[in-house]
Design an enzyme around this catalytic site. Structure first.
Site, PDB file in Angstrom:
ATOM      1  N   SER A  86       0.858  -1.072  -0.095  1.00 27.92           N
ATOM      2  CA  SER A  86       0.118  -0.031  -0.022  1.00 27.92           C
ATOM      3  C   SER A  86       0.964   1.191   0.068  1.00 27.92           C
ATOM      4  O   SER A  86       1.106   1.800   0.898  1.00 27.92           O
ATOM      5  CB  SER A  86      -0.918   0.008   1.353  1.00 27.92           C
ATOM      6  OG  SER A  86      -0.231   0.264   2.319  1.00 27.92           O
ATOM      7  N   HIS A 106      -4.116  -5.636   2.629  1.00 28.95           N
ATOM      8  CA  HIS A 106      -3.253  -6.687   3.330  1.00 28.95           C
ATOM      9  C   HIS A 106      -4.205  -8.133   3.408  1.00 28.95           C
ATOM     10  O   HIS A 106      -3.598  -9.024   3.955  1.00 28.95           O
ATOM     11  CB  HIS A 106      -2.703  -6.263   4.605  1.00 28.95           C
ATOM     12  CG  HIS A 106      -1.502  -5.359   4.454  1.00 28.95           C
ATOM     13  ND1 HIS A 106      -0.737  -4.699   5.397  1.00 28.95           N
ATOM     14  CD2 HIS A 106      -1.220  -4.818   3.068  1.00 28.95           C
ATOM     15  CE1 HIS A 106       0.096  -3.863   4.740  1.00 28.95           C
ATOM     16  NE2 HIS A 106      -0.237  -3.822   3.446  1.00 28.95           N
ATOM     17  N   GLN A 138      -6.890  -1.413   7.287  1.00 27.13           N
ATOM     18  CA  GLN A 138      -5.636  -2.320   6.971  1.00 27.13           C
ATOM     19  C   GLN A 138      -4.947  -2.796   8.197  1.00 27.13           C
ATOM     20  O   GLN A 138      -4.956  -3.990   8.322  1.00 27.13           O
ATOM     21  CB  GLN A 138      -4.613  -1.365   6.220  1.00 27.13           C
ATOM     22  CG  GLN A 138      -3.453  -2.175   5.973  1.00 27.13           C
ATOM     23  CD  GLN A 138      -2.366  -1.386   4.888  1.00 27.13           C
ATOM     24  OE1 GLN A 138      -2.870  -1.133   3.903  1.00 27.13           O
ATOM     25  NE2 GLN A 138      -1.268  -0.833   5.610  1.00 27.13           N
ATOM     26  N   GLU A 139      -4.919  -2.175   9.215  1.00 24.99           N
ATOM     27  CA  GLU A 139      -3.985  -2.671  10.248  1.00 24.99           C
ATOM     28  C   GLU A 139      -4.701  -2.280  11.667  1.00 24.99           C
ATOM     29  O   GLU A 139      -5.004  -1.198  12.025  1.00 24.99           O
ATOM     30  CB  GLU A 139      -2.662  -2.304  10.510  1.00 24.99           C
ATOM     31  CG  GLU A 139      -2.027  -2.555   9.168  1.00 24.99           C
ATOM     32  CD  GLU A 139      -0.629  -1.873   8.933  1.00 24.99           C
ATOM     33  OE1 GLU A 139      -0.027  -1.615  10.006  1.00 24.99           O
ATOM     34  OE2 GLU A 139      -0.116  -1.794   7.974  1.00 24.99           O
ATOM     35  N   GLU A 167       1.889  -9.388   6.888  1.00 24.85           N
ATOM     36  CA  GLU A 167       2.667  -8.943   8.234  1.00 24.85           C
ATOM     37  C   GLU A 167       2.334  -9.866   9.245  1.00 24.85           C
ATOM     38  O   GLU A 167       2.681  -9.566  10.498  1.00 24.85           O
ATOM     39  CB  GLU A 167       2.330  -7.483   8.429  1.00 24.85           C
ATOM     40  CG  GLU A 167       2.475  -6.873   7.229  1.00 24.85           C
ATOM     41  CD  GLU A 167       2.485  -5.060   7.513  1.00 24.85           C
ATOM     42  OE1 GLU A 167       1.942  -4.934   8.390  1.00 24.85           O
ATOM     43  OE2 GLU A 167       2.797  -4.539   6.573  1.00 24.85           O
ATOM     44  N   ASP A 209      -3.840   1.640  11.796  1.00 21.88           N
ATOM     45  CA  ASP A 209      -3.480   2.083  10.488  1.00 21.88           C
ATOM     46  C   ASP A 209      -4.443   1.685   9.537  1.00 21.88           C
ATOM     47  O   ASP A 209      -4.292   0.647   8.973  1.00 21.88           O
ATOM     48  CB  ASP A 209      -2.199   1.812   9.959  1.00 21.88           C
ATOM     49  CG  ASP A 209      -1.736   2.203   8.773  1.00 21.88           C
ATOM     50  OD1 ASP A 209      -2.318   2.947   8.169  1.00 21.88           O
ATOM     51  OD2 ASP A 209      -0.508   1.554   7.976  1.00 21.88           O
ATOM     52  N   GLU A 219      -2.765   6.100  12.511  1.00 26.04           N
ATOM     53  CA  GLU A 219      -1.948   6.274  11.094  1.00 26.04           C
ATOM     54  C   GLU A 219      -2.932   6.369   9.955  1.00 26.04           C
ATOM     55  O   GLU A 219      -3.618   5.658   9.631  1.00 26.04           O
ATOM     56  CB  GLU A 219      -0.925   5.155  11.196  1.00 26.04           C
ATOM     57  CG  GLU A 219       0.182   5.271  10.080  1.00 26.04           C
ATOM     58  CD  GLU A 219       0.950   4.052   9.680  1.00 26.04           C
ATOM     59  OE1 GLU A 219       1.375   3.388  10.788  1.00 26.04           O
ATOM     60  OE2 GLU A 219       1.310   3.758   8.551  1.00 26.04           O
ATOM     61  N   ASP A 223       1.785   8.768   7.050  1.00 27.90           N
ATOM     62  CA  ASP A 223       2.712   7.581   6.328  1.00 27.90           C
ATOM     63  C   ASP A 223       2.591   8.080   4.884  1.00 27.90           C
ATOM     64  O   ASP A 223       3.586   8.916   4.464  1.00 27.90           O
ATOM     65  CB  ASP A 223       2.136   6.278   6.628  1.00 27.90           C
ATOM     66  CG  ASP A 223       2.835   5.143   5.759  1.00 27.90           C
ATOM     67  OD1 ASP A 223       3.597   5.717   4.964  1.00 27.90           O
ATOM     68  OD2 ASP A 223       2.180   3.990   5.576  1.00 27.90           O
ATOM     69  N   LYS A 255      10.036   5.102   6.643  1.00 26.92           N
ATOM     70  CA  LYS A 255      10.104   4.044   6.071  1.00 26.92           C
ATOM     71  C   LYS A 255      11.282   4.150   5.208  1.00 26.92           C
ATOM     72  O   LYS A 255      11.454   5.066   4.321  1.00 26.92           O
ATOM     73  CB  LYS A 255       9.190   3.357   5.286  1.00 26.92           C
ATOM     74  CG  LYS A 255       7.818   3.080   5.921  1.00 26.92           C
ATOM     75  CD  LYS A 255       6.707   2.977   5.130  1.00 26.92           C
ATOM     76  CE  LYS A 255       5.388   2.226   5.569  1.00 26.92           C
ATOM     77  NZ  LYS A 255       4.334   2.107   5.016  1.00 26.92           N
ATOM     78  N   HIS A 287       8.693  -1.172   9.298  1.00 21.49           N
ATOM     79  CA  HIS A 287       9.135  -2.126   8.196  1.00 21.49           C
ATOM     80  C   HIS A 287       7.986  -1.918   7.012  1.00 21.49           C
ATOM     81  O   HIS A 287       7.316  -0.913   6.977  1.00 21.49           O
ATOM     82  CB  HIS A 287       8.700  -3.616   8.661  1.00 21.49           C
ATOM     83  CG  HIS A 287       7.133  -3.835   9.006  1.00 21.49           C
ATOM     84  ND1 HIS A 287       6.820  -4.933   8.977  1.00 21.49           N
ATOM     85  CD2 HIS A 287       6.317  -2.855   8.975  1.00 21.49           C
ATOM     86  CE1 HIS A 287       5.231  -4.921   9.194  1.00 21.49           C
ATOM     87  NE2 HIS A 287       4.946  -3.709   9.188  1.00 21.49           N
ATOM     88  N   ARG A 288       8.170  -2.939   6.046  1.00 16.22           N
ATOM     89  CA  ARG A 288       7.347  -2.788   4.735  1.00 16.22           C
ATOM     90  C   ARG A 288       6.498  -4.101   4.859  1.00 16.22           C
ATOM     91  O   ARG A 288       7.020  -4.981   5.397  1.00 16.22           O
ATOM     92  CB  ARG A 288       8.041  -2.554   3.341  1.00 16.22           C
ATOM     93  CG  ARG A 288       8.664  -1.326   3.470  1.00 16.22           C
ATOM     94  CD  ARG A 288       7.979   0.125   3.628  1.00 16.22           C
ATOM     95  NE  ARG A 288       6.944   0.291   2.867  1.00 16.22           N
ATOM     96  CZ  ARG A 288       6.491   1.008   1.640  1.00 16.22           C
ATOM     97  NH1 ARG A 288       7.598   1.861   1.437  1.00 16.22           N
ATOM     98  NH2 ARG A 288       5.223   1.136   1.325  1.00 16.22           N
ATOM     99  N   SER A 289       5.449  -4.170   4.063  1.00 10.31           N
ATOM    100  CA  SER A 289       4.662  -5.478   4.095  1.00 10.31           C
ATOM    101  C   SER A 289       5.526  -6.591   3.415  1.00 10.31           C
ATOM    102  O   SER A 289       5.280  -7.633   3.879  1.00 10.31           O
ATOM    103  CB  SER A 289       3.235  -5.236   3.597  1.00 10.31           C
ATOM    104  OG  SER A 289       3.142  -4.719   2.222  1.00 10.31           O
ATOM    105  N   LYS A 300       7.088  -0.441  14.338  1.00 18.11           N
ATOM    106  CA  LYS A 300       5.954  -0.999  13.784  1.00 18.11           C
ATOM    107  C   LYS A 300       6.747  -2.136  12.845  1.00 18.11           C
ATOM    108  O   LYS A 300       7.387  -1.731  11.792  1.00 18.11           O
ATOM    109  CB  LYS A 300       5.181   0.151  13.149  1.00 18.11           C
ATOM    110  CG  LYS A 300       4.009  -0.521  12.107  1.00 18.11           C
ATOM    111  CD  LYS A 300       3.360   0.590  11.562  1.00 18.11           C
ATOM    112  CE  LYS A 300       2.501   0.027  10.376  1.00 18.11           C
ATOM    113  NZ  LYS A 300       1.650   0.782   9.781  1.00 18.11           N
TER     114      LYS A 300
HETATM  115  P1  PGA Z   1       3.062  -1.170   2.912  1.00 15.97           P
HETATM  116  O1  PGA Z   1       2.294  -1.208   4.339  1.00 15.97           O
HETATM  117  O2  PGA Z   1       4.584  -1.647   3.553  1.00 15.97           O
HETATM  118  O3  PGA Z   1       2.433  -2.461   2.254  1.00 15.97           O
HETATM  119  O4  PGA Z   1       3.144   0.175   2.255  1.00 15.97           O
HETATM  120  C1  PGA Z   1       2.361  -0.694   5.660  1.00 15.97           C
HETATM  121  C2  PGA Z   1       1.812   0.509   5.882  1.00 15.97           C
HETATM  122  O5  PGA Z   1       0.857   1.127   5.383  1.00 15.97           O
HETATM  123  O6  PGA Z   1       2.230   1.370   6.835  1.00 15.97           O
HETATM  124 ZN    ZN Z   2       0.727   2.992   6.801  1.00 12.11          ZN
END
Ligand code: PGA
Ligand code: ZN
Length: 436
Positions: free
Chosen positions: A42, A155, A163-164, A205, A242, A287, A314, A339, A367-369, A390
């Protein structure tokens, strides 16, 4: 002086089985630094370019041979013989070689690999842990981790738009205790899901991604799991969100296409978050509550809820110091997600964190996904003293490798380590009781 003696790169796979780049850099002393670059799904529109081959005959176009060629043919001749401990000068050389605003020529994946490998090689040459090389100090603070245990959005294949849903053990007194309480909660959640007949397979994740009835049900499940594991909701374990709202922002509206098909304006989304914060006071951090293109909405959201909750930006800032500076001017957010591969060099990343500090923003290393077993971000979170990280759920090797590295750092520091705990959120939580 630690001169770069060799530079090599190869195509490896990330945790989703997609190609990514591994860079190996050695110094004339023989010390070696290895970096493996992660990859997002994302992604923010304005992230630095992750160079992919586009050759559909290999890895559906996702190969990274061009990025590797750039390391070998363009970067290597320019950096051989230069001092790897001069990180700023090295990163400046990489930017000059690339010459574009978004690293489109060489690829941020190629550039970041070299930037990190140089730091790791120098740390190794000095026989220092990476966090100490990056920031020599007598004592360090271990970050509060946000564990992404329940997933929706891009995800996961379910009915959850956001998403999270993350748990943050703010009440623990050490990092090891924080990790333990998160693991216990994760397993309690698994039992609850099973007892309700929900699926317990995990997403990219490591979070669960069951077919829930609504976004609210995800909150209720987490509360039940925290309680069942024996922790206090909020003051023991907080819940951080998030929703990754850019992913469901269509034509100026927020469209909940995975759950009930409802649509909301930016103002209505702000109202929704205000309602959620009232209903769920254990939410300490939000987030990407609004989309990357909704700058006015973000400013209004920050005015309205910034005093009450950490608002992490983000997609809208993409770890880019220039965009972040504009965001500060416009009063967007009060925290930034960091990131490294969104911007592509250690120097620019540190610049973002410095900007955050100067402007009263908190920062969260992420991190990243799509990940690898590279644990650089664990050391980076400790070195930069941002006190929040995170890096996924409490399962899957590529996530756990970062948490295990933090355990190792805490262990080796002994008395010189302190766990950040709820201090991180004290700006927002000083007068409130968060238990129930
Ligand atoms: P991504 O997702 O690594 O797929 O961008 C993580 C996030 O949105 O924080
Ligand atoms: Zn994010």
């Amino acid at each position: 002086m630690a001169k770069i003696a060799s530079l090599d790169a190869l195509e490896i796979l990330d945790s989703r089985g997609n190609p990514t780049i591994q860079v190996l850099l050695s110094l004339d002393s023989g010390a070696i630094g290895v970096a493996k670059v992660p990859s997002g799904a994302s992604t923010g529109k304005h992230e630095a370019v992750e160079l992919r081959d586009g050759d559909t005959k290999r890895y559906a176009g996702k190969g990274v041979r061009k990025a590797i060629e750039n390391v070998l043919q363009v970067i290597r001749p320019a950096v051989l013989g230069i001092d790897a401990s001069e990180q700023q000068a090295l990163d400046a050389t990489l930017l000059t070689l690339d010459g574009t605003a978004n690293k489109a020529r060489l690829g941020a994946n190629a550039i970041l690999g070299v930037s990190i490998a140089a730091a790791k090689a120098t740390a190794s040459e000095r026989n220092e842990p990476l966090y100490h090389y990056l920031a020599p100090r007598d004592s360090y603070v271990l970050p509060v981790p946000m564990f992404n245990v329940l997933n929706g959005g891009r995800h996961a294949d379910n009915n959850v738009d956001f998403q999270e849903f993350m748990i943050a053990p703010v009440g623990a007194s050490t990092f090891a205790e924080a990790l333990q309480s998160a693991s216990e909660t994760f397993h309690a959640l698994k039992e609850i899901l099973k007892s309700k007949g929900y699926e317990t397979s995990v997403g990219d994740e490591g979070g669960f991604a069951p077919r829930l009835r609504s976004n609210e049900e995800a909150m209720e499940l987490l509360r039940t799991a925290i309680h069942k594991a024996g922790y206090r909701i909020g003051s023991g374990i907080a819940i951080n969100l998030d929703p990754a709202a850019s992913e469901f922002y269509e034509g100026g509206l927020y469209v909940f296409s995975k759950s009930d098909q409802s649509k909301r304006s930016s103002g209505e989304m702000i109202e929704l978050w205000a309602t959620w914060l009232e209903r769920y006071p254990e939410i300490y951090s939000l987030e990407d509550g609004l989309a990357e293109d909704d700058w006015d909405g973000w400013a209004r959201l920050t005015q309205r809820l910034g005093p009450k909750v950490q608002l992490v930006a983000d997609d809208i800032f993409v770890t880019n110091p220039e965009i972040f500076a504009r965001g500060v001017q416009r009063g967007v957010g009060n925290s930034i997600l960091i990131k490294l591969n969104q911007i592509g060099t250690i120097t620019e990343t540190l610049h973002c964190i410095e900007l955050a500090r100067r402007n009263g923003y908190t920062a969260v290393i992420s991190h990243r996904s799509g990940e690898t077993d590279d644990t650089t971000i664990a050391d980076f979170a400790v070195a930069t003293d941002v006190q929040q990280i995170k890096t996924g759920s409490v399962c899957r090797g590529e996530r756990i490798s970062k948490y295990n590295r933090l355990l190792e750092i805490e262990h080796e520091l002994g008395q010189k380590a302190r766990y950040a705990g709820k201090n991180v959120y004290s700006k927002w939580r000083h007068s409130q009781s968060q238990t129930r």
